[in-house]
Design an enzyme around this catalytic site. Sequence first.
Site, PDB file in Angstrom:
ATOM      1  N   TYR A  96       2.817  -6.496  -3.922  1.00 22.01           N
ATOM      2  CA  TYR A  96       1.365  -6.599  -3.679  1.00 22.01           C
ATOM      3  C   TYR A  96       0.633  -5.538  -4.494  1.00 22.01           C
ATOM      4  O   TYR A  96      -0.370  -5.818  -5.158  1.00 22.01           O
ATOM      5  CB  TYR A  96       1.096  -6.445  -2.182  1.00 22.01           C
ATOM      6  CG  TYR A  96      -0.364  -6.604  -1.791  1.00 22.01           C
ATOM      7  CD1 TYR A  96      -0.917  -7.868  -1.614  1.00 22.01           C
ATOM      8  CD2 TYR A  96      -1.181  -5.489  -1.600  1.00 22.01           C
ATOM      9  CE1 TYR A  96      -2.258  -8.011  -1.268  1.00 22.01           C
ATOM     10  CE2 TYR A  96      -2.511  -5.630  -1.246  1.00 22.01           C
ATOM     11  CZ  TYR A  96      -3.050  -6.889  -1.070  1.00 22.01           C
ATOM     12  OH  TYR A  96      -4.374  -7.027  -0.719  1.00 22.01           O
ATOM     13  N   SER A 144      -7.994  -3.909  -4.251  1.00 26.32           N
ATOM     14  CA  SER A 144      -7.580  -3.288  -2.994  1.00 26.32           C
ATOM     15  C   SER A 144      -7.437  -1.795  -3.276  1.00 26.32           C
ATOM     16  O   SER A 144      -7.287  -1.398  -4.442  1.00 26.32           O
ATOM     17  CB  SER A 144      -6.218  -3.859  -2.567  1.00 26.32           C
ATOM     18  OG  SER A 144      -5.594  -3.024  -1.611  1.00 26.32           O
TER      19      SER A 144
END
Length: 183
Positions: A77, A64
């Site tokens: 995350y 990501s």
Amino acid sequence: FQTAADESKQIDLMVNNAGTLNEYDWEPVVQLNLVACVRGSKLAMKHMSKKNGGRGGRIINTCSDLGLIDFHQLPLYCATKHGVRSFTSSMALHPDKELTGVQFACICPSVTRTDLMRSYNETISMAEDLEAIAIPTSRVAEGFLKLLRMSRMNGAILYIDKLKCEFCKLEYVGLGPVWTPQQ
Ligand SMILES: NC(=O)C1=CN([C@@H]2O[C@H](COP(=O)(O)OP(=O)(O)OC[C@H]3O[C@@H](n4cnc5c(N)ncnc54)[C@H](O)[C@@H]3O)[C@@H](O)[C@H]2O)C=CC1
Ligand SMILES: CCCCCC(=O)/C=C/C=C\C=C\C=C\[C@@H](O)[C@@H](O)CCCC(=O)O
């Protein structure tokens, strides 16, 4: 993985893509985003390695943009995605890679219109803004195909947003190699 290997005899491409997001019930997130990615990579590496009689292959891990930067709203995350990014890049640096024939790369999309984004949207008050900045999944697919078209992708970290689809250069501590694209 074993079922897939038994059915297809030879696996040439492994994509560790499954991921989730939950900053409260966070231990399963570490298990899925990081532990499962490492486990899947190791299984594929063993199966593909020319040292074990395999014919080489590619392992692409979904990271990501939050694996490249810090973001105060999603610390756990971010930590898992930094782990995915670093694990993948470090595996790519392994001196055995010419012998194994296994290449490692990761993709780092910015926020993308999927169920994951929608579930996060529900927890913030800026839902429309997030929808507006998000990229479509087709944009991520373009980046993924860009990697697949390269005969040598080992070590690539591909950042994908609305405007860019480009390789990141990271600084390595020590005298290790710095990755540059080669066709
Ligand atoms: N949507 C976004 O903004 C971005 C997502 N990513 C990453 O992309 C990857 C895919 O996410 P999205 O498609 O957005 O999410 P999604 O929620 O739409 O899809 C997640 C996928 O993971 C699978 N999955 C969930 N838990 C699982 C488990 N325990 N075992 C096996 N499979 C499981 C689901 O079946 C689903 O196919 C994830 O790694 C995510 O972190 C990266 C950058 C941006
Ligand atoms: C959005 C969560 C799912 C995807 C997680 C991921 O892998 C990458 C996310 C990247 C960026 C997420 C940004 C989220 C921002 C929002 O919390 C909000 O601050 C954005 C408001 C819109 C704006 O500032 O224009």
